[in-house]
Scaffold this motif. Sequence first.
Motif, short mmCIF file in Angstrom:
data_model
loop_
_atom_site.label_atom_id
_atom_site.label_comp_id
_atom_site.label_asym_id
_atom_site.label_seq_id
_atom_site.Cartn_x
_atom_site.Cartn_y
_atom_site.Cartn_z
N GLY A 54 -30.01 12.88 -31.99
CA GLY A 54 -29.83 14.19 -31.40
C GLY A 54 -30.54 15.23 -32.25
O GLY A 54 -31.09 14.92 -33.30
N TRP A 55 -30.52 16.43 -31.76
CA TRP A 55 -31.16 17.52 -32.50
C TRP A 55 -30.22 18.71 -32.54
O TRP A 55 -29.42 18.93 -31.63
CB TRP A 55 -32.47 17.93 -31.82
CG TRP A 55 -33.51 16.87 -31.93
CD1 TRP A 55 -34.40 16.67 -32.93
CD2 TRP A 55 -33.76 15.81 -31.00
NE1 TRP A 55 -35.18 15.57 -32.69
CE2 TRP A 55 -34.82 15.03 -31.51
CE3 TRP A 55 -33.19 15.45 -29.78
CZ2 TRP A 55 -35.31 13.91 -30.85
CZ3 TRP A 55 -33.68 14.33 -29.12
CH2 TRP A 55 -34.73 13.58 -29.66
N GLY A 56 -30.33 19.50 -33.56
CA GLY A 56 -29.49 20.67 -33.72
C GLY A 56 -29.85 21.75 -32.73
O GLY A 56 -30.91 21.74 -32.10
N ASP A 57 -28.94 22.70 -32.59
CA ASP A 57 -29.17 23.82 -31.67
C ASP A 57 -30.50 24.49 -31.93
O ASP A 57 -31.25 24.80 -31.01
CB ASP A 57 -28.06 24.87 -31.86
CG ASP A 57 -26.84 24.51 -31.05
OD1 ASP A 57 -26.99 23.81 -30.05
OD2 ASP A 57 -25.74 24.95 -31.43
N GLU A 58 -30.76 24.71 -33.21
CA GLU A 58 -31.94 25.49 -33.56
C GLU A 58 -33.21 24.81 -33.09
O GLU A 58 -34.19 25.45 -32.72
CB GLU A 58 -32.01 25.69 -35.08
CG GLU A 58 -30.74 26.27 -35.69
CD GLU A 58 -29.73 25.20 -36.04
OE1 GLU A 58 -28.74 25.54 -36.67
OE2 GLU A 58 -29.92 24.03 -35.67
N ILE A 59 -33.17 23.48 -33.11
CA ILE A 59 -34.37 22.73 -32.75
C ILE A 59 -34.40 22.42 -31.27
O ILE A 59 -35.41 22.61 -30.60
CB ILE A 59 -34.42 21.42 -33.57
CG1 ILE A 59 -34.54 21.79 -35.05
CG2 ILE A 59 -35.58 20.55 -33.12
CD1 ILE A 59 -34.32 20.64 -35.97
N TYR A 159 -29.86 17.52 -26.23
CA TYR A 159 -29.05 17.52 -27.45
C TYR A 159 -28.91 16.13 -28.06
O TYR A 159 -28.92 15.98 -29.26
CB TYR A 159 -27.65 18.08 -27.16
CG TYR A 159 -27.66 19.52 -26.69
CD1 TYR A 159 -27.76 20.56 -27.60
CD2 TYR A 159 -27.56 19.82 -25.35
CE1 TYR A 159 -27.77 21.88 -27.17
CE2 TYR A 159 -27.56 21.14 -24.91
CZ TYR A 159 -27.66 22.16 -25.83
OH TYR A 159 -27.68 23.46 -25.40
N TRP B 49 -29.13 13.58 -37.37
CA TRP B 49 -29.69 14.73 -36.69
C TRP B 49 -30.72 15.42 -37.56
O TRP B 49 -30.58 15.51 -38.78
CB TRP B 49 -28.57 15.70 -36.31
CG TRP B 49 -27.74 15.11 -35.22
CD1 TRP B 49 -28.01 15.13 -33.89
CD2 TRP B 49 -26.53 14.36 -35.36
NE1 TRP B 49 -27.05 14.45 -33.19
CE2 TRP B 49 -26.13 13.96 -34.07
CE3 TRP B 49 -25.75 13.98 -36.45
CZ2 TRP B 49 -24.99 13.22 -33.83
CZ3 TRP B 49 -24.62 13.23 -36.21
CH2 TRP B 49 -24.24 12.86 -34.91
N GLN B 68 -21.88 23.51 -33.54
CA GLN B 68 -22.27 22.69 -32.40
C GLN B 68 -21.61 21.32 -32.48
O GLN B 68 -21.63 20.66 -33.52
CB GLN B 68 -23.79 22.51 -32.38
CG GLN B 68 -24.28 21.65 -31.21
CD GLN B 68 -25.76 21.40 -31.28
OE1 GLN B 68 -26.47 22.02 -32.05
NE2 GLN B 68 -26.23 20.47 -30.45
N ARG B 70 -21.30 17.44 -32.06
CA ARG B 70 -22.23 16.32 -32.08
C ARG B 70 -21.62 15.20 -31.25
O ARG B 70 -20.39 15.02 -31.25
CB ARG B 70 -22.51 15.83 -33.49
CG ARG B 70 -22.95 16.84 -34.48
CD ARG B 70 -24.20 17.62 -34.14
NE ARG B 70 -25.11 17.04 -33.20
CZ ARG B 70 -26.29 17.58 -32.90
NH1 ARG B 70 -26.66 18.71 -33.49
NH2 ARG B 70 -27.08 17.03 -32.02
#
Lengths: 358, 203
Positions: A54-59, A159, B49, B68, B70
């Motif tokens: 997954g990737w963080g919000d910012e990314i 996400y 992540w 956020q 996960r």
Amino acid sequence: MANTFSATVNPPDPLKFGAGQKLLADGTGRFSDLCEAFNWLHAYGGSQNVITQGWGDEIATVAAVMPGAGSTHARWRFPQIDDAFTTVRCAVYARFAGTAPATGSVRFQSTNGADSLTLTINDGAAAWYEGTLTVAFAGGYETVDMTIAGDGTDATTVYEVAVDYQPLSSPLAAAGSSNITPFDEAERDADSCVASDLGRYMLDNLTALFVRQRVYYQWSDLTGVEDGMSTVEHVVWIPVHYGGFEQTLTMTVHVEATGVASASKVYIYHSAISPGLPSDDATTTVIDVAAGAARQWYSTTFRLFEAHRLRGLPHPFIPVVIWPGTRDVDGVGGFSPRVPQNLGNPTPTIHAVSMWSV
Amino acid sequence: MPFVDSRIPPVPVDATVNIAQPLRSLQPIASAALHLMAWRFRRLITAQWTWDPSIGYGYSVDPAGETQDRRVRWHTSPLARYLHVTIVYQAAEGGTAPTIALNLYDIATSTLQDGPVTFDRSEGTLPGAQVETGEGAGLASLIDEYPFLVVHTGTDTRPAGDDRVGLLNVPTAARDEDVELVLTPAGARIRAVTVWEYPTVEI
């Protein structure tokens, strides 16, 4: 003559199969359960996630606006577990920022399987979307690309990604090109014969099952959005179990990287976490990336541990640290992997890291 | 594993009669099959992540922390009984003690299967859970420059006597199903997660 099994199969009871004992067809843990266990193992053994990321919000939110087909954003490799597994299920947790009827999309493409899957991402809250993708294997692995697309105005955000082999369904197909020979009911019936080939099939099945590979680590950048692995350590924890069979664990690592002006390296540190282990259980594996090398895959293997050296220790988890090169020395000492200081050595751009083992 | 081979002659299997046994026992084969079912093929999911140093990774985490959720998704084994979860996270400096709540859902029905299991870290000590910090803990060097902490679901904050204490429970309805483990951090950034199924195998 169906090769059936139940998901809630009874496991075989080794104590029911001792020399000199009655070989009873039915009954909990007895011969019929042993035969069905092999069918179950073929269906479920190794049918787990091959990609989890997954990737963080910012990314992820930056990754959003990608109108049209776009280019590949993420790429992973994973191993084949058996010829019977020819599809994977691709799932994303995603949202589209626009308003219906506009939609976004996420596309998966298999390299050897030459198949594609496009998931339509709707507006509203993030949700799971899924579909299946045909895969094929060259060199024992498949490479899958993922592309994110908006509608040209609004963004699609991904996400989480989860790709897995789905368990086979009952009844199983005949052996075919699979390495596993399933058993049918007739072979478990009372008053039938335990043919000699049945014992041989069981041994062959065991051999095939024991070499099914497991994915331990998957990481991909978002090319064009968040390029390359950041030059900090990336740690994955590998659990270890002592089944009496795994005397060593040898990892296969595939790294996709782009070189820089001068030669650079990718370091992989691995160690056991428990104090008291000999220092030679902590080592470093290095992947060399030539100066100016184009984007390409590199692969290597390393021995993660020897089971007899870990037996009896608590919390058998082993950290594996992946780090774009920083210094050209062995960064591991004692039983603990040591993160090297950043001395400004050239670091390649790491686009993807995939790691698996039998 | 030369326990049974093609030299074994055909032998009838009878439900009631003590028959002639093969020259060798099937016991090792049954043991191997049991081992594969119980241990070798339990599910393992690792997720990490992406981290961007420019947003503070490796140096500090805002006390408000990462907010956020996960999510880790997989298809559970029919034999899954418990989940051992290992979390690599970075705690905020200052502020309140970070927490990470774990909830396991059935995706098809959005039904909560177990949770919340909440980690509550305070002053470097996570009650009842293993925290690898400081010299001699085996990860000392790793945290010299880029500090992070590792916790296992060895123990959670649920009361003693609950048979689920220690690991997440996978109830019958959540076995052989698509599930997601939702991790909700407060005051911490989650860097990586390992989920390891523990099976139930009852003969």
